[in-house]
Design a protein around this motif. Structure first.
Motif, PDB file in Angstrom:
ATOM      1  N   LEU A  80       0.825  -1.211   0.000  1.00  0.00           N
ATOM      2  CA  LEU A  80       0.000   0.000   0.000  1.00  0.00           C
ATOM      3  C   LEU A  80       0.859   1.260   0.000  1.00  0.00           C
ATOM      4  CD1 LEU A  80      -2.010   0.387   3.361  1.00  0.00           C
ATOM      5  CD2 LEU A  80      -0.011  -1.025   3.131  1.00  0.00           C
ATOM      6  N   ASP A  81       0.304   2.329  -0.570  1.00  0.00           N
ATOM      7  CA  ASP A  81       1.033   3.585  -0.659  1.00  0.00           C
ATOM      8  C   ASP A  81       1.029   4.303   0.679  1.00  0.00           C
ATOM      9  OD1 ASP A  81       1.367   3.054  -3.273  1.00  0.00           O
ATOM     10  OD2 ASP A  81       0.063   4.640  -4.032  1.00  0.00           O
ATOM     11  N   ALA A  82       2.064   5.133   0.869  1.00  0.00           N
ATOM     12  CA  ALA A  82       2.174   5.853   2.135  1.00  0.00           C
ATOM     13  C   ALA A  82       1.236   7.048   2.210  1.00  0.00           C
ATOM     14  CB  ALA A  82       3.614   6.334   2.306  1.00  0.00           C
ATOM     15  N   ASP A  83       0.664   7.469   1.072  1.00  0.00           N
ATOM     16  CA  ASP A  83      -0.098   8.721   1.062  1.00  0.00           C
ATOM     17  C   ASP A  83      -1.560   8.559   1.444  1.00  0.00           C
ATOM     18  OD1 ASP A  83      -1.047   7.462  -1.127  1.00  0.00           O
ATOM     19  OD2 ASP A  83      -0.234   8.842  -2.596  1.00  0.00           O
ATOM     20  N   LEU A  84      -1.924   7.346   1.872  1.00  0.00           N
ATOM     21  CA  LEU A  84      -3.291   7.033   2.310  1.00  0.00           C
ATOM     22  C   LEU A  84      -4.314   7.084   1.180  1.00  0.00           C
ATOM     23  CD1 LEU A  84      -3.286   8.707   5.820  1.00  0.00           C
ATOM     24  CD2 LEU A  84      -3.577   6.288   5.352  1.00  0.00           C
ATOM     25  N   GLN A  85      -3.818   7.040  -0.057  1.00  0.00           N
ATOM     26  CA  GLN A  85      -4.767   6.956  -1.172  1.00  0.00           C
ATOM     27  C   GLN A  85      -5.374   5.556  -1.235  1.00  0.00           C
ATOM     28  OE1 GLN A  85      -2.485   8.851  -4.621  1.00  0.00           O
ATOM     29  NE2 GLN A  85      -4.564   9.624  -4.779  1.00  0.00           N
ATOM     30  N   ASP A  86      -4.643   4.593  -0.695  1.00  0.00           N
ATOM     31  CA  ASP A  86      -5.160   3.232  -0.607  1.00  0.00           C
ATOM     32  C   ASP A  86      -5.767   3.091   0.785  1.00  0.00           C
ATOM     33  OD1 ASP A  86      -3.850   2.893  -3.018  1.00  0.00           O
ATOM     34  OD2 ASP A  86      -2.052   2.092  -2.078  1.00  0.00           O
TER      35      ASP A  86
HETATM   36 MG    MG Z   1      -0.500   8.427  -4.436  1.00  0.00          MG
END
Ligand code: MG
Ligand code: UDP
Length: 316
Positions: free
Chosen positions: A98-104
């Motif tokens: 999962l991405d760190a930017d909380l988009q997931d």
């Molecule tokens: Mg992203």
């Protein structure tokens, strides 16, 4: 493994200049996974050459959390390779990227895990809508997925990013792919085993900036094509054959006109257009060959996929 021991799950998180969202990420994912009985989570953070405070913040967070495994790469190797490092260092029975930017949204983790528990080996997460993306990103993604699915990777699920869950055997299989030019989504899709999808609505980035501009999107699409298909190479062959087939017809017409004494001087611009067109075609085909050649050179050199500068909470 006996019945009572928890299932170990690795969360693989590539980070490139994500200092602004890290605390929020750790808090929100923590809130989801702490409430899941029967599982033990490890976080594998890959710092992909960040130039902000990402590493320092990760180290601070990992000080009192032995389940935070940190890997710092010696420079920016790119999202795809950072993920290879994550796959190499994780130790779980199951994994989730999962991405760190909380988009997931981490709230999807329980559903992914329950699908893995049902015996699926790869769980793709598919975006139900792309409202948060810019119109350009929506358009380019549609174009890219449409093209890739039609011509390159029919197995590729549409609108599935890299937010995926996978089983141990899928992980072992993935680790065997050591190619430099890679498109990880394609590798997942072509692994085989039992695969399924869950849908979700993608959120917008919770801070920091996207690293996928137009250039990196084009690069990714190019790598996806070159690493999965020889279609561009065949295109040259097919076009060449088509032109060759038309040649006797053209020659026949010319001969017949000459026979009847009707052969005038061809208009210069027609010739110029033909030469221009074919020169362009040949150069494009050479370009395609160049791309594949570059790919071969990169693979032959066998350079490491990434270089590790530092690790934390990793013993061997
Ligand atoms: Mg992203
Ligand atoms: N990322 C990375 N190395 C890079 C670019 C991105 O590790 O060279 C990470 C980034 O920190 C994030 C994930 O990959 O966790 C996805 O990147 P981003 O959010 O910029 O992509 P987008 O969501 O805009 O497609």
């Amino acid at each position: 493994m006996n019945e009572s021991s928890p299932i170990r799950v690795s969360l693989i998180v590539p980070c490139c200049n994500e200092a602004r969202v890290l605390e929020q990420f750790i808090e929100r994912v923590g809130a989801v996974v702490d409430g899941l009985p029967g599982y033990a989570f490890e976080f594998v953070f890959i710092d992909d050459g960040s130039t902000d405070d990402t590493w320092a913040k990760l180290c601070r967070a990992a000080e009192d959390r032995s389940a935070f495994l940190l890997v710092r790469l010696s420079r920016n190797f790119g999202h795809q390779r950072a993920l290879v490092a994550g796959l190499d260092f994780c130790t779980g029975d199951q994994g989730i990227i999962l991405d760190a930017d909380l988009q997931d949204p981490p709230e999807l983790i329980p559903e992914i895990l329950s699908r893995l528990g049902e015996g699926y080996d790869v769980v793709h997460t598919v975006r139900r809508d792309r409202r948060v993306d810019t119109p350009f990103k929506r358009f380019s993604a549609r174009l890219m997925y449409g093209f890739l699915q039609r011509w390159v990777l029919p197995e590729l699920p549409r609108n599935a990013g890299l937010y995926k869950g996978f089983s141990r055997r899928a992980l072992e299989a993935l680790r065997q792919y050591r190619e430099r030019v890679r498109f990880l989504r394609g590798l997942f899709a072509t692994l085989g085993f039992r695969q399924t999808r869950v849908t979700y609505v993608r959120e917008s980035r919770q801070g920091g900036r996207s690293k996928y501009g137009l250039r990196s999107m084009v690069r990714l699409a190019r790598d996806a094509v070159v690493s999965n298909s020889v279609l561009p190479l065949r295109l040259g062959l097919y076009l060449g054959l088509l032109i060759l087939c038309a040649w006797p017809l053209l020659a026949g017409v010319g001969l017949a006109r000459w026979w009847m004494g009707a052969l005038g001087t061809p208009a210069l611009w027609v010739l110029a257009a033909l030469v221009w067109g074919f020169a362009g075609l040949i150069l494009v085909m050479l370009g395609f060959i160049g791309e594949y050649l570059k790919c071969i050179v990169l693979e032959v050199k066998q350079r490491p996929l990434y270089i590790v500068e530092e690790v934390r909470n990793i013993t061997d």
